[in-house]
Design an enzyme around this catalytic site. Structure first.
Site, PDB file in Angstrom:
ATOM      1  CD  GLN A 178      46.254  40.311  45.873  1.00  0.00           C
ATOM      2  OE1 GLN A 178      45.500  41.045  45.882  1.00  0.00           O
ATOM      3  NE2 GLN A 178      46.123  38.963  45.772  1.00  0.00           N
ATOM      4  CD  GLN A 180      43.290  34.697  43.984  1.00  0.00           C
ATOM      5  OE1 GLN A 180      42.881  35.676  44.228  1.00  0.00           O
ATOM      6  NE2 GLN A 180      43.018  33.599  43.461  1.00  0.00           N
ATOM      7  N   PRO A 309      48.437  45.837  42.731  1.00  0.00           N
ATOM      8  CG  PRO A 309      49.339  43.978  43.428  1.00  0.00           C
ATOM      9  CD  PRO A 309      49.055  45.002  44.003  1.00  0.00           C
ATOM     10  N   GLY A 312      41.256  43.895  40.688  1.00  0.00           N
ATOM     11  CA  GLY A 312      40.604  43.836  41.997  1.00  0.00           C
ATOM     12  C   GLY A 312      40.939  42.699  42.716  1.00  0.00           C
ATOM     13  CD  GLU A 314      38.694  36.879  44.633  1.00  0.00           C
ATOM     14  OE1 GLU A 314      39.399  37.950  44.323  1.00  0.00           O
ATOM     15  OE2 GLU A 314      39.172  35.721  44.320  1.00  0.00           O
ATOM     16  CG  HIS A 338      35.650  39.440  38.127  1.00  0.00           C
ATOM     17  ND1 HIS A 338      35.854  38.321  37.153  1.00  0.00           N
ATOM     18  CD2 HIS A 338      36.556  38.862  39.000  1.00  0.00           C
ATOM     19  CE1 HIS A 338      36.822  37.486  37.544  1.00  0.00           C
ATOM     20  NE2 HIS A 338      37.371  37.934  38.622  1.00  0.00           N
ATOM     21  CD  GLU A 339      37.854  41.298  41.773  1.00  0.00           C
ATOM     22  OE1 GLU A 339      37.564  40.160  42.597  1.00  0.00           O
ATOM     23  OE2 GLU A 339      38.388  41.548  40.785  1.00  0.00           O
ATOM     24  CG  HIS A 342      35.833  36.281  43.015  1.00  0.00           C
ATOM     25  ND1 HIS A 342      36.209  34.977  42.651  1.00  0.00           N
ATOM     26  CD2 HIS A 342      36.607  37.070  42.239  1.00  0.00           C
ATOM     27  CE1 HIS A 342      37.125  34.928  41.733  1.00  0.00           C
ATOM     28  NE2 HIS A 342      37.335  36.033  41.475  1.00  0.00           N
ATOM     29  CD  GLU A 361      39.918  34.617  39.486  1.00  0.00           C
ATOM     30  OE1 GLU A 361      39.017  35.452  39.091  1.00  0.00           O
ATOM     31  OE2 GLU A 361      40.445  34.603  40.712  1.00  0.00           O
ATOM     32  CE1 TYR A 422      41.964  34.983  35.907  1.00  0.00           C
ATOM     33  CE2 TYR A 422      40.398  36.531  36.378  1.00  0.00           C
ATOM     34  CZ  TYR A 422      41.238  35.845  36.928  1.00  0.00           C
ATOM     35  OH  TYR A 422      41.820  36.322  37.883  1.00  0.00           O
TER      36      TYR A 422
END
Ligand code: BES
Ligand code: ZN
Length: 641
Positions: A178, A180, A309, A312, A314, A338-339, A342, A361, A422
């Site tokens: 992960q 980001q 964690p 999702g 992207e 959503h993903e 992106h 976001e 968001y």
């Protein structure tokens, strides 16, 4: 002022111009030259200065990363070489990389000559700078290349090594990353800043029978190395911000959805996963109809083990998803929308600094809602928007409408607060859409993506672009309140509120419950959004009898939807409802998604002498199974007063 985004494009223009000059006829012009990789510009304005990187990209920047890494599941080790291509001015002597815990054994130039490097200053989550001398072997104008031999630390925060017991299949270990926001510097030595785009390639070896996927295009079949291992090769030929480099490895299978879409998951999860995401090809078609061509080739997804964690992530060509969104009825598929969104907002046009993360976001959350509307209809989209609006109101009521953190553009530091980046971000675009009309707004947003494709952007640029290419008159500018939306706290007065009709039936049922304790008979037939609306609006204080009656009448603890189960557990624990403790414990042991785990521990922690011993006891058992992101969040909760 802006540099051309693509040397390929400008080379082509030159080629065409030459053909015209020489009076070429209808013969096609065939170029035999290997196209130079696309290099994205660096923004230089003060608002684009990333305070979370040690890199000085104006002096020397990474343009391409080539990884050659070995995965060792026993040692939880990943290491090998990273070969970096560098663009630097003639007098640049030093390239500064980001590193957080990397164990570097050598840095050489392309010919194997050692280069001087040292560990710079720095502490905390940004790690340290890694300055490398690039003065040796300098030839004016020629690209420079360095080779770093290194290993990630076993506790690298980007990586989670899962034991076989933490997988669905229980036979093979699993690994995922992960990146980001600034975690990739724990396993990749590069300039880890969203404004420094890089192309990349990777060769990864892993033990059989594990498969490896990455956020790049796989190259052919894996190579059998004959020693029980296989090598997988990937290429990302479009410049991406380095937080989007991602890897996963495990016992996973693939199933195609459409011609360019598909899903990976552990074999026992794949049928349920496939059934949930089967609308994805349709979503890509809907997204393209809204805001232009999908530019990344394939769109695949991987359903990770529940320790992932986030909901999702992207990662280009390979969205990473939590299995906890699977409800059996596609009711949480806003996550997939959503993903996917992106792929434009975030991956094509990227916040240059994390303080502008609403550009990723908020724009994505708006776009997500438009995809949901196209694929699942207006009613569902409006209900999901109404839930977001309620979330904004709740947070503003909590922190105050003049709290500086409620502005979209937060000066400097990265901030996650989902209600602001968001939901307020999405309501900003929705409001602009309502004022300018959908047709003009959609045309504007599409040109924003096209004209900034593969480039970083800032809030200031977004504002300037709206003023230049969308706003039609002074009167319209005044009505839009653009600067209030972007730079001021709170919610501007022109906000396009959700349609009250969206939840009319549910809101009436809430009133009735509050007045008479009457349970809504229609509950079981409601949409997931309607059920969530009902639970969100119940009184904060509920007695044991009331909770037990609600659970019995509505089947709350039996729901197959983890979003609803989470709301139930939250409300039960807030009211010290003993029968929910065992279920909460089971949930917290099974799920590692920070959005669920952190608030449940926070509720327990807030319940003082009743909840704290429970929180401490559960966390002692579950902490090791959580990803560093989730662990850090819960650690903070349990360290608080
Ligand atoms: N890019 C984010 C996840 C993220 C944000 C990771 C900030 C690290 C730092 C992703 O697209 C996201 O927003 N996920 C949400 C999805 C939801 C809003 C539909 C999540 O994980 O809950
Ligand atoms: Zn997102």
């Amino acid at each position: 002022m802006r540099r051309p985004i693509s040397k390929v494009a400008s080379g082509l223009a030159l080629l065409l111009a030459t053909a015209a000059c020489t009076g070429a006829t209808s013969e096609p012009v065939v170029s035999t030259a290997i196209p130079e990789p696309m290099v994205s510009p660096i923004l230089t304005g003060p608002e684009a200065l990333d305070t979370l990187t040690y890199a000085q990209p104006q002096v020397a920047r990474v343009t391409h990363v080539a990884l050659d890494l070995e995965l060792d599941f026993d040692a939880k080790a990943i290491g090998g070489t990273a070969t970096l291509d560098i663009a630097a001015g003639e007098d640049a002597d030093e390239l500064v990389l980001d590193s957080n815990g990397l164990q570097i054994t050598a840095v050489t130039d392309a010919a194997g000559q050692p280069l001087y490097f040292h560990t710079g200053d720095g502490t905390g989550e940004t790690g340290k700078g890694l300055p490398v001398s690039i003065a040796i072997g300098k030839e004016a104008g020629s690209p420079r290349r360095i080779v770093i031999t290194y290993a990630a630390a076993p506790d690298a925060a980007a990586l989670q090594w899962l034991t076989r017991e933490q997988t669905a299949g229980k036979v093979h270990p699993f690994l995922f990353s992960q990146g980001q926001a600034i975690l990739n510097r724990t396993w990749i030595p590069t300039q880890d800043s969203p404004g420094i785009r890089q192309t990349w390639e990777a060769r990864i070896t892993a033990p059989k029978p594990l498969d490896v996927v990455m956020s790049g295009v796989v190259q052919g079949e894996p190579e059998d190395l004959g020693d029980g291992r296989r090598a997988f090769s990937f290429v990302m030929d479009k410049p991406v911000p380095p937080y989007l480099i991602a890897i996963a490895a495990g016992d996973i299978d693939f199933r195609a959805i459409g011609p360019r879409t598909g899903v990976w998951a552990e074999p026992s999860v794949l049928p349920r996963a496939y059934a949930e995401v089967a609308d994805t090809e349709e979503m890509v078609v809907a997204a393209e109809a809204l805001y232009g061509e999908y530019r990344w080739g394939r769109y695949d997804m991987i359903i990770l083990p529940p320790a992932f964690p986030y909901g999702g992530m992207e990662n280009p060509v390979m969205t990473f998803l939590t299995p906890t969104f699977i409800a059996g009825d596609r009711s949480n598929n806003g996550l997939v929308a959503h993903e996917l969104a992106h792929s434009w907002s975030g991956n094509l046009v990227t916040n240059a600094v994390w303080g502008d993360s609403w550009l990723n976001e908020g724009v994505t959350t708006y776009f997500e809602n438009r995809i949901v509307e196209a694929v699942y209809g207006k009613k569902r989209a409006e209900q999901e928007a109404a839930l977001m609006y309620a979330n904004i109101q709740e947070v503003l009521a909590e922190v105050g409408a003049d709290a500086p953190g409620t502005a979209l553009a937060t000066d400097g530091e990265y901030q996650l607060g989902s209600a602001i980046a968001y939901d307020k971000g999405a309501f900003f675009l929705r409001t602009v859409e309502r004022i300018t009309g959908r047709e003009r707004f959609d045309a504007w947003l599409r040109q924003w993506f096209d004209n900034h494709a593969f480039q970083p952007a800032t809030s200031e640029m977004f504002y300037e672009d709206m003023m230049a290419n969308l706003v039609a008159s002074d009167a319209e500018a005044e009505a839009l309140m653009l600067r209030d939306w972007i730079f001021a706290p709170g919610l501007p007065g022109n906000v396009a509120k959700p349609d009250p009709a969206a939840f009319a039936e549910v809101d009436a049922a809430v009133s009735e419950y509050k007045a008479s304790g009457h349970m809504p008979a229609a509950y079981a037939g409601w949409t997931a959004a309607e059920q969530m609306r009902f639970l969100d609006n119940l009184p904060a204080e509920l007695s044991t009898d009331q909770l037990s009656a609600l659970d019995q009448a509505l089947g709350l603890s039996q729901t197959g939807n983890n979003e609803i189960l989470f709301l139930w557990l939250e409300m039960a624990l807030e009211n010290r409802y003993e029968p929910a403790v065992a279920q909460a414990e089971e949930f917290l042991a099974r799920v590692g998604r920070a959005k669920f785990v952190r608030p449940l521990f926070a509720v327990l922690w807030n319940e003082g002498e009743w909840g704290r011993p429970i929180a401490t006891r559960i966390y002692a058992k579950t902490r090791d199974s959580y990803h560093a992101v989730t662990r850090a969040g819960v650690d903070r909760v349990l360290a608080s007063e």
